[in-house]
Each structure stands twice: as C-alpha cells, then as structure tokens.
Design a protein around this motif. Structure first.
Motif, PDB file in Angstrom:
ATOM      1  N   GLU A   9       0.813  -1.213   0.000  1.00 12.15           N
ATOM      2  CA  GLU A   9       0.000   0.000   0.000  1.00 12.15           C
ATOM      3  C   GLU A   9       0.849   1.267   0.000  1.00 12.15           C
ATOM      4  N   SER A  10       2.157   1.123   0.125  1.00 13.20           N
ATOM      5  CA  SER A  10       3.027   2.303   0.203  1.00 13.20           C
ATOM      6  C   SER A  10       3.204   2.996  -1.132  1.00 13.20           C
ATOM      7  N   GLY A  11       3.001   2.248  -2.218  1.00  9.15           N
ATOM      8  CA  GLY A  11       3.216   2.821  -3.542  1.00  9.15           C
ATOM      9  C   GLY A  11       4.662   2.795  -3.984  1.00  9.15           C
ATOM     10  N   CYS A  12       5.551   2.280  -3.145  1.00  9.78           N
ATOM     11  CA  CYS A  12       6.969   2.216  -3.495  1.00  9.78           C
ATOM     12  C   CYS A  12       7.261   0.927  -4.260  1.00  9.78           C
ATOM     13  N   PRO A  13       8.123   0.974  -5.272  1.00  7.36           N
ATOM     14  CA  PRO A  13       8.518  -0.254  -5.963  1.00  7.36           C
ATOM     15  C   PRO A  13       9.117  -1.249  -4.988  1.00  7.36           C
ATOM     16  N   MET A  14       8.871  -2.541  -5.220  1.00  2.71           N
ATOM     17  CA  MET A  14       9.307  -3.580  -4.286  1.00  2.71           C
ATOM     18  C   MET A  14      10.120  -4.648  -5.001  1.00  2.71           C
ATOM     19  N   ILE A  15      11.075  -5.186  -4.261  1.00  7.76           N
ATOM     20  CA  ILE A  15      11.945  -6.249  -4.777  1.00  7.76           C
ATOM     21  C   ILE A  15      12.032  -7.345  -3.721  1.00  7.76           C
ATOM     22  N   ILE A  16      11.870  -8.574  -4.152  1.00  7.34           N
ATOM     23  CA  ILE A  16      12.153  -9.708  -3.282  1.00  7.34           C
ATOM     24  C   ILE A  16      13.419 -10.380  -3.823  1.00  7.34           C
ATOM     25  N   ASN A  17      14.442 -10.416  -3.002  1.00  9.34           N
ATOM     26  CA  ASN A  17      15.724 -10.983  -3.390  1.00  9.34           C
ATOM     27  C   ASN A  17      15.849 -12.387  -2.800  1.00  9.34           C
ATOM     28  N   LEU A  18      16.205 -13.352  -3.638  1.00  8.04           N
ATOM     29  CA  LEU A  18      16.271 -14.756  -3.221  1.00  8.04           C
ATOM     30  C   LEU A  18      17.724 -15.222  -3.227  1.00  8.04           C
ATOM     31  N   PRO A  19      18.452 -15.024  -2.150  1.00 11.96           N
ATOM     32  CA  PRO A  19      19.892 -15.295  -2.170  1.00 11.96           C
ATOM     33  C   PRO A  19      20.240 -16.763  -1.935  1.00 11.96           C
ATOM     34  N   ALA A  20      21.183 -17.228  -2.743  1.00 12.22           N
ATOM     35  CA  ALA A  20      21.882 -18.468  -2.402  1.00 12.22           C
ATOM     36  C   ALA A  20      23.090 -18.017  -1.591  1.00 12.22           C
ATOM     37  N   THR A  21      22.822 -17.610  -0.347  1.00 13.36           N
ATOM     38  CA  THR A  21      23.870 -17.056   0.503  1.00 13.36           C
ATOM     39  C   THR A  21      25.038 -18.022   0.603  1.00 13.36           C
ATOM     40  N   VAL A  22      24.718 -19.302   0.713  1.00  9.74           N
ATOM     41  CA  VAL A  22      25.703 -20.368   0.574  1.00  9.74           C
ATOM     42  C   VAL A  22      25.170 -21.299  -0.516  1.00  9.74           C
TER      43      VAL A  22
END
Length: 591
Positions: free
Chosen positions: A221-234
């Motif tokens: 609801e913020s109106g800000c663009p959103m990103i979900i980052n899916l890391p293979a941290t290891v």
C-alpha cells in the motif's frame, strides 16, 4: 574395524591405513539438498533472450569480503567505473554497521556524484536502530533502495536465534514496517523496498514464500517499488535445484505481479553464474553480483561472465564491457586481488591458443572472417577486439604449438607470408626451442629462431654481385648469369644460362659443383608497401634428391631469389674443388 560414530553406512575398508580411518574426509556426514515439489517446471524450455536488471554489490558484498577493505578513495574509483560500465543500481554499503560505509554514502550524496539515472542501494538488518541509521545515511538521495534482511533457514532459526518459524517471520514483518514508516518520514526521496530471506536456498521454499508474502503485505500500500531478493547465501545444490526453488516461489507467491524477483548467488560450488542464468529462466527479473566475482568465500556471481555469456549469444547485456583491461585494472587496484589468467572472457590467456591444431584453425578462420559478417571463428566464442584485446595476443607459442601459431606470429608481427612447407619447418625449429626452454616464447624469441635458422646463413654465403643479360640472337632467348658469392672463406664465380635467373643459377651450380639442383617450390612477397620495401623469398629445392630450404631478403627481388637458392644449395656441402675451377681469391663488393 569400526564404523565412524554417528554416521550411517558401511565401516571403513580394512585395507586402509589407520591414519585414513581417523581423517574427517567422509561424505557420509553430508546430506543432499531438499528441492521443492515442482512437477510442471517451465524453465528448461525457456531461452535467455533479454538481459536482467543488474545490481552491482562490489562496494558492499565485495568490499566486506576483502582482507583490507577499500578506502573511500578506492571506493570512489570503483564507483566511477561501475557508473561508466552502465550499472543503474549499485549497492553502496552497509552504513548502519560501518562508519566508513556511512561516510562513503554521504560522500556520494553530498558530492553530487550520483547520476540521475542511477539508484543507490544500502543493506540493513531487520533491527530498528540500524534501519533508522540507514535512512539517516540516505538523507538527500534522489532515489534509493533500502534492502532489509533476516535469516530464515532452519539452522539459523534453531541454532542461532532459538526461534520457531513464526518468530522468524515476525522479525521480517516488523522490519518491513520499520522500513515503510521511516521512508514515509523522508518523502523527498523516491524509495524502493527490498527484502531478502537470507539463505533462501537453504530455507524451506514454501516457508520462504510465506515470509516474503507477509513482507509484501506490509509494503504493497506504500506505492513504493518492491523487490524480493532470493539469495543463495551459501550455494548448497546444483543450479537446477536453485532454479526449481525460484520457479516454485514465483508460481506460489500471492503477490508475484507486484514486485520484482531478484537473485543473489554465491559461488561455493563453482556454479554461481549457472545458477543465476537458470534462476532468470525460472522467472527472476534482476541479478545482483560483482565485477569479476569478488565476494565472501569463493565469491559472488560474476556479472562480467554472465553479461558476456548473453553477449556471445547475440543478446545485448545492457552493460559496456568493451574496455576490459581498464575494468580489470581498476578492480585489481581496489580489491588487491589479481585476476586469474584463465578467468572467463577477461583473463590474459582466454583468447590465447597454444595448441597447434587450435592455432591453425584460428589462423584459417581469421583469414576469411569479414568485418560485417556474423562472428564464426574456431575456438574463439567472441571477437577479442570487442573487449579491447588485440589479435596479436590470440596465439602464443610453447612446446605444444604448431605451424599455424608460429606462422600467425611471424605474419602479424613481422609481415612474413610463409608457404605451408615453410610453416611446417619453422614450427619444428620453434617448438624445439620452446621445449629446450620449457616455457613460452615471445614474438621476439620466435623471430630470433627464424632469423638464426634461415637468414644467418646469408652472411656466410653472401651474394656479392651478379649480372643477368639476355641475347636472343646468340642464346636462343636464354638469360646469361654471372654471379659471385662467398662460400666459406672463398669467393666463387658462377656462370650459366637458363630461362630466367634461377634456372641460370641451377645450371651454373651443376657445372661448378656437379650437383643437380631442382626447384620444388618457390614463394616471394614484399615485406612492406612502398618502393623501398625489401623482398622476401622462400625456396624448396632438391639437391641430388635431398630436400633443402632457403630463405633470403634483399632490396631486389632477383637478388633475394638468387640468395635463397644459394642458401638452400650450400646445405648439400658442395666441394670447392669440384667441377671447373672458377674460384677467385678476391672479394667482390656486396650488393
């Protein structure tokens, strides 16, 4: 004979020494990665035909992995390179955890060093004080991504935080709320929100979806663009498993159409680039990585490699990597990590062929490759010139090299156009030198071998002077040749007639030395353009059924031809006393 405590399977083989029994190298202590149930996967049938959005993390992830972190001056130099290459999103640090990172973010903003089309990104843990500090560092930025994260995988849930799934999800939700609320206090900046379930690749995929959807619910609801980052941290599994995880995530997330999916792969298994490529096929829109792969442990995903992989398939990578040597120089200076010579696309040796068959194929393909045609050269997936490399660096010579490589170097560095039989003979001599040195030969060393093998004899058997006359009435159209040359310490005079200078010389040679000289092959060319260019001549002769090679250069093409035949014929060691005595004790002036 006993089983290793706590591990399944058969006991150690009895024939192994006891020292081996006590070693920790035992595969039974590990278990395969769990992959999600994905029965209708689509990514294997897709094609990478467009570049993802790139985000450089050189200044954050890359920097924190250095033995000596970069100074502000080094960071600014690397920043300028990243902008020049064309990155539109750059993670610039972890300002809430590091004063140098905080100062660097402020230097970028206050120094007005951020182009209008570039967005900076900062990383922060899901803790309010750190989030507040991050927004303080970003004050005055035109656009920024706030990247918040917390660990979600079972090992960290249970062993590090001592929390259940709900407890970890609550941390993510609360962090999302803090990011949203602090952003609302700074409306002058165009904010984007990014969340990472750290160690996504080790997290139950359905649980990762649950957590990320809860975060998006707080932000949507913020109106800000959103990103979900899916890391293979290891990196813990093969790239296809990671692709399954990404595709499962994209298929099952409630709000998938409302945000971008980003990837952040590490190289623990050596497959970070492959994992990122398959992850994009699986539905991701964006990729984080570093130039040349610097990062924790074995490194981050190498953006240079992935971008050039796209480029080699005719896909615009949306980055300008044409000045590869400059990129390498800046990254090495800022990280103090030398680039491996076999690094894909960028290493010193990747466009270099030592193998003789490779060199021959490259030479032949390059000879017919037209400037405006599709690139199609054996063993070279891309044109080295596209990365600012010169063709002279393509072929290098060692003991494994063949005629194609040697002739390539002599042609490109010294303008020699060797006939095939000459290539074969010259390559053998160069190869013998390389074997004796047990290493690589430079172009200068290759020329020295050629000069010593073929041209040095010209001084020992130098042509002094000659006259060539034609009298049709007396000689039935044949040329008359009178020639003086040095043979050892003697000056020899030859006289003969023939259909041309070389024919007259072979006739004179047989008269003088009693040896039959037959010209088997002949080649000549100018070394340069212009009236003052020297001529180069190569002859393959048979003297009493033995083959010899002669090479000569001279400002006069006839003189070069005569000298080349002499250089070849004297290798048969004719006797100075044979035939008619035409030896003179005086030395004639040289040409």
């Amino acid at each position: 004979m006993t089983e290793k405590p706590g591990l399944p399977g058969s006991p150690f083989p009895p024939h192994l020494p006891q020292a081996i029994h006590t070693m920790s190298f035992d595969h039974r202590k590990y278990q395969p990665a769990v992959r999600p149930a994905l029965n209708n996967r689509q990514w294997p049938s897709r094609t990478l035909d467009v570049a993802p959005d790139w985000c450089s993390v050189d200044l954050r992830d890359g920097n924190q992995a250095l033995v000596e972190p970069m100074s502000v001056e080094q960071k600014l130099r690397l920043w300028d390179l990243l902008v020049k290459v064309g990155f539109k999103e750059i993670e610039v640090g972890f300002p809430s955890a590091s004063q140098p990172d905080y100062d660097f973010v402020r230097a970028l903003i206050e120094g007005d060093r951020i182009p209008d089309d570039v967005t900076i990104q900062v990383l922060v843990q899901s803790r309010e004080a750190l989030i507040a500090r991050s927004f303080e560092a970003l004050a005055g930025a035109k656009r920024a991504v706030v990247h918040v994260y917390n660990s979600t995988n079972p090992t960290q849930r249970e062993k590090v935080f001592g929390l259940d799934k709900k407890g970890v999800k609550d941390i993510a939700i609360q962090g999302a709320r803090w990011v949203r609320d602090y952003a609302a206090q700074h409306p002058q900046t165009q904010w984007s929100f990014q969340y990472s379930p750290e160690s996504f690749s080790l997290t139950e995929t359905d649980y990762a979806v649950e957590v990320c959807d809860a975060v998006i619910a707080e932000w949507r609801e913020s109106g800000c663009p959103m990103i979900i980052n899916l890391p293979a941290t290891v990196e813990c599994a093969s790239p296809n498993v990671y692709a399954d995880q990404v595709e499962y995530f994209c298929q099952t997330s409630r709000y998938r159409e409302e945000y971008k999916v980003s990837l952040h792969t590490h190289n623990d298994r050596g497959c970070a680039v492959a994992a990122a490529e398959l992850g994009v096929l699986a539905g991701a829109d964006r990729v984080e990585g570093t130039l040349l792969g610097n990062g924790e442990r074995t490194g981050n995903m190498d953006i240079v490699t992935m971008a050039m992989n796209l480029y080699s398939q005719g896909v615009d990578p949306c980055l300008n990597l044409s000045q590869m040597d400059e990129i390498i120089a800046v990254v090495e200076q800022c990280t103090n990590i030398p680039l491996h010579p076999r690094h894909p696309y960028a290493g010193d040796l990747v466009f270099t062929a030592f193998s003789g068959s490779h060199q021959d194929a490259i030479k032949k393909c390059m000879a017919i490759q037209e400037p405006n045609e599709l690139w199609d050269v054996a063993y070279l997936p891309i044109d080295p010139a596209d990365l600012g490399r010169s063709y002279e660096a393509v072929i290098r010579i060692n003991s494994q090299s063949g005629k194609g490589g040697v002739s390539w170097v002599l042609e490109n560095d010294y303008n020699l156009q060797l006939p095939r039989w000459m290539q074969i003979d010259a390559s053998r001599k160069v190869q013998a030198k390389a074997e004796a040195m047990a290493g690589e030969l430079s172009p200068e060393q290759i020329w020295a071998v050629f000069e010593q093998s073929y041209l040095a004899c010209s001084s020992d058997n130098a042509l002094c002077n000659f006259t060539l006359e034609q009298d049709a009435s007396q000689n039935q159209g044949l040329d008359s040749l009178t020639l003086h040359f040095n043979y050892g310490r003697e000056n020899v005079c030859l006289q003969g007639r023939g259909a041309g200078a070389i024919s007259a010389l072979t006739s004179a040679w047989q008269t003088r030395f009693g040896k039959h000289v037959e010209i088997l092959d002949y080649s000549e060319h100018a070394l340069h353009t212009g009236t003052d260019s020297q001529a180069m001549t190569y002859v393959l002769v048979s003297v009493d059924n033995q083959r010899y090679i002669g090479v000569a250069r001279n400002k006069d093409i006839v003189g070069a031809s005569l000298q080349a035949v002499i250089n070849a014929a004297v290798q048969s060691k004719p006797s100075i006393s044979a035939g008619t005595d035409q030896t003179e004790k005086t030395t004639e002036p040289a040409l």
